[in-house]
Scaffold this motif. Structure first.
Motif, short mmCIF file in Angstrom:
data_model
loop_
_atom_site.label_atom_id
_atom_site.label_comp_id
_atom_site.label_asym_id
_atom_site.label_seq_id
_atom_site.Cartn_x
_atom_site.Cartn_y
_atom_site.Cartn_z
N ASP A 151 -23.57 6.73 36.17
CA ASP A 151 -23.29 6.91 34.75
C ASP A 151 -23.94 5.73 34.03
O ASP A 151 -23.46 4.60 34.12
N ILE A 152 -25.05 5.97 33.34
CA ILE A 152 -25.87 4.91 32.76
C ILE A 152 -26.07 5.21 31.27
O ILE A 152 -26.08 6.37 30.86
N GLY A 153 -26.26 4.17 30.45
CA GLY A 153 -26.40 4.42 29.02
C GLY A 153 -27.20 3.37 28.28
O GLY A 153 -27.70 2.39 28.85
N PHE A 154 -27.32 3.61 26.97
CA PHE A 154 -28.00 2.69 26.06
C PHE A 154 -27.17 2.58 24.79
O PHE A 154 -26.70 3.58 24.24
N LEU A 155 -26.99 1.35 24.30
CA LEU A 155 -26.35 1.08 23.02
C LEU A 155 -27.23 0.12 22.24
O LEU A 155 -27.66 -0.90 22.78
N GLY A 156 -27.52 0.46 21.00
CA GLY A 156 -28.37 -0.40 20.19
C GLY A 156 -29.21 0.42 19.24
O GLY A 156 -28.77 1.45 18.71
N THR A 200 -27.32 13.00 27.07
CA THR A 200 -27.19 13.19 25.62
C THR A 200 -27.66 11.92 24.93
O THR A 200 -27.59 10.83 25.50
N PHE A 201 -28.15 12.09 23.71
CA PHE A 201 -28.48 10.90 22.93
C PHE A 201 -28.20 11.16 21.47
O PHE A 201 -28.23 12.29 21.00
N GLU A 202 -27.89 10.07 20.75
CA GLU A 202 -27.53 10.13 19.34
C GLU A 202 -28.44 9.18 18.57
O GLU A 202 -28.96 8.21 19.11
N GLY A 203 -28.59 9.46 17.28
CA GLY A 203 -29.44 8.60 16.47
C GLY A 203 -29.33 8.92 15.00
O GLY A 203 -28.51 9.74 14.57
N VAL A 204 -30.19 8.29 14.21
CA VAL A 204 -30.20 8.47 12.76
C VAL A 204 -31.60 8.90 12.36
O VAL A 204 -32.48 8.06 12.11
N ASN A 234 -32.00 15.40 4.93
CA ASN A 234 -31.58 14.07 4.50
C ASN A 234 -31.20 13.27 5.74
O ASN A 234 -30.87 13.85 6.77
N PRO A 235 -31.24 11.94 5.64
CA PRO A 235 -30.83 11.16 6.81
C PRO A 235 -29.40 11.50 7.21
O PRO A 235 -28.50 11.49 6.39
N ILE A 236 -29.19 11.87 8.45
CA ILE A 236 -27.87 12.23 8.96
C ILE A 236 -27.56 11.31 10.13
O ILE A 236 -28.32 11.24 11.08
N SER A 237 -26.44 10.61 10.04
CA SER A 237 -26.13 9.66 11.10
C SER A 237 -25.52 10.36 12.31
O SER A 237 -24.86 11.38 12.20
N GLU A 238 -25.80 9.82 13.47
CA GLU A 238 -25.17 10.22 14.72
C GLU A 238 -25.32 11.70 15.01
O GLU A 238 -24.35 12.41 15.30
N ILE A 239 -26.55 12.22 14.94
CA ILE A 239 -26.81 13.59 15.40
C ILE A 239 -27.03 13.54 16.90
O ILE A 239 -27.89 12.82 17.38
N ALA A 240 -26.24 14.33 17.66
CA ALA A 240 -26.32 14.28 19.12
C ALA A 240 -27.05 15.50 19.66
O ALA A 240 -26.85 16.61 19.19
N VAL A 241 -27.93 15.27 20.62
CA VAL A 241 -28.59 16.35 21.33
C VAL A 241 -28.54 16.03 22.82
O VAL A 241 -28.34 14.88 23.21
N GLY A 263 -39.88 9.13 18.12
CA GLY A 263 -39.84 7.78 17.57
C GLY A 263 -38.77 7.59 16.50
O GLY A 263 -38.77 6.59 15.80
N GLU A 264 -37.83 8.55 16.35
CA GLU A 264 -36.72 8.37 15.41
C GLU A 264 -35.76 7.32 15.97
O GLU A 264 -35.79 6.97 17.15
N SER A 265 -34.87 6.83 15.10
CA SER A 265 -33.96 5.75 15.50
C SER A 265 -32.90 6.26 16.47
O SER A 265 -32.05 7.07 16.11
N ILE A 266 -32.95 5.81 17.73
CA ILE A 266 -31.97 6.16 18.75
C ILE A 266 -30.92 5.04 18.81
O ILE A 266 -31.25 3.87 18.89
N THR A 267 -29.61 5.43 18.74
CA THR A 267 -28.54 4.43 18.75
C THR A 267 -27.66 4.49 19.99
O THR A 267 -26.98 3.53 20.31
N ARG A 268 -27.66 5.63 20.69
CA ARG A 268 -26.77 5.74 21.86
C ARG A 268 -27.33 6.79 22.83
O ARG A 268 -27.77 7.85 22.40
#
Length: 277
Positions: A151-156, A200-204, A234-241, A263-268
């Motif tokens: 179980d591995i991830g990214f935060l930032g 899964t990943f989330e971003g803005v 419009n910019p939508i925060s935390e869209i998960a795919v 190249g969109e902003s990935i946050t998680r």
């Protein structure tokens, strides 16, 4: 796995705020148990398809594996959505103030007088010990699906176009067939095995943009691993795919990466890997 049950509750009840919060937490736990049943059933479905269940001598065909993959992918996507809703529900319940967070505690009242001790009752007779039953035969050891898992991830924040994302959190890694050094992009998979991968990943995303990711195995796109959402007006925060796939490594250890295609902003990011054969 055992079935969930909840104590009998009649309509004539009086609940405090603390009781209501505890019931909400219990409902979340029961829903998580239900999801655990679903995930366990999907894992057994995969074991049956790849021929690792006891008693199955003819393994599934490639078409059967692809059919199972599509079924498991669809189910796991719905499970992931439900997990996110349960997380929001849990955070809301934990953030709610309880009655114990009210005003200051009043002074302790005086201790009342101790009542007289009642007489000790007569000790009942000890019943006879029953006969020991016959020990049943030991069952066969089933396959351990999670002996090698991660179980591995990214935060930032990561915005580099068409570039693998450095994964900076190792939540758990079991066994020696899956390895990863925190902060690097590369997950190493031992050769000659079948792996079930869910990520899964989330971003803005920016206005008009959209999140899109994929899996790379030895820098080559894994077929069917692309995940994306429609472009946002419009910019939508935390869209998960996300996506769920089954892949096989070759005769040499393989290098697995998650690629930020647009190249969109990935946050998680969260990626779960299980060696199933």
């Amino acid at each position: 796995m055992s079935q969930a049950n909840i104590p009998n509750i009649t309509p004539n009840i009086t609940l405090t705020r603390d009781n209501a919060l505890n019931l909400l937490l219990a409902s979340i736990a029961l829903e998580e148990l239900g999801l655990g049943h679903i995930i366990n059933a999907e894992a057994e479905k995969i074991q049956y398809a790849v021929g690792t269940l006891p008693g199955l001598t003819v393994p599934a065909s490639i078409n059967d594996l692809l059919t199972i993959d599509a079924s498991v992918r669809s189910t796991m996507q719905e499970v992931i959505k439900k997990e996110m809703l349960l997380q929001f529900k849990l955070e809301s319940v934990l953030a709610a103030p309880s009655s114990s967070s009210g005003g200051a505690t009043g002074a302790t009242g005086a201790t009342g007088t101790t009542g007289a001790t009642g007489p000790t009752g007569v000790t009942g007779a000890i019943g006879a010990t029953g006969a020991t039953g016959v020990t049943g035969p030991t069952g066969g050891t089933g396959p351990v699906v999670t002996a090698n898992s991660a179980d591995i991830g990214f935060l930032g924040t990561f915005t580099t176009l068409n570039t693998p994302v450095p994964l900076n959190v190792n939540y758990s890694i079991n066994g020696s067939d899956i390895t990863h050094v925190s902060g690097t992009t590369d997950i190493f998979l031992a050769q000659g095995h079948i792996y079930h991968i869910v990520y899964t990943f989330e971003g803005v995303p920016t206005s008009g943009g959209g999140l899109q990711g994929s899996l790379l195995l030895n820098t080559v796109l894994v077929p069917g691993s692309e995940a994306n959402n429609q472009a946002a007006s419009n910019p939508i925060s935390e869209i998960a795919v996300g996506v769920s796939i089954i892949t096989t490594t070759g005769i040499a250890p393989s290098l697995l990466q998650i690629n930020n295609v647009t190249g969109e902003s990935i946050t998680r990011i969260r990626i779960n890997i299980i060696k199933i054969a």
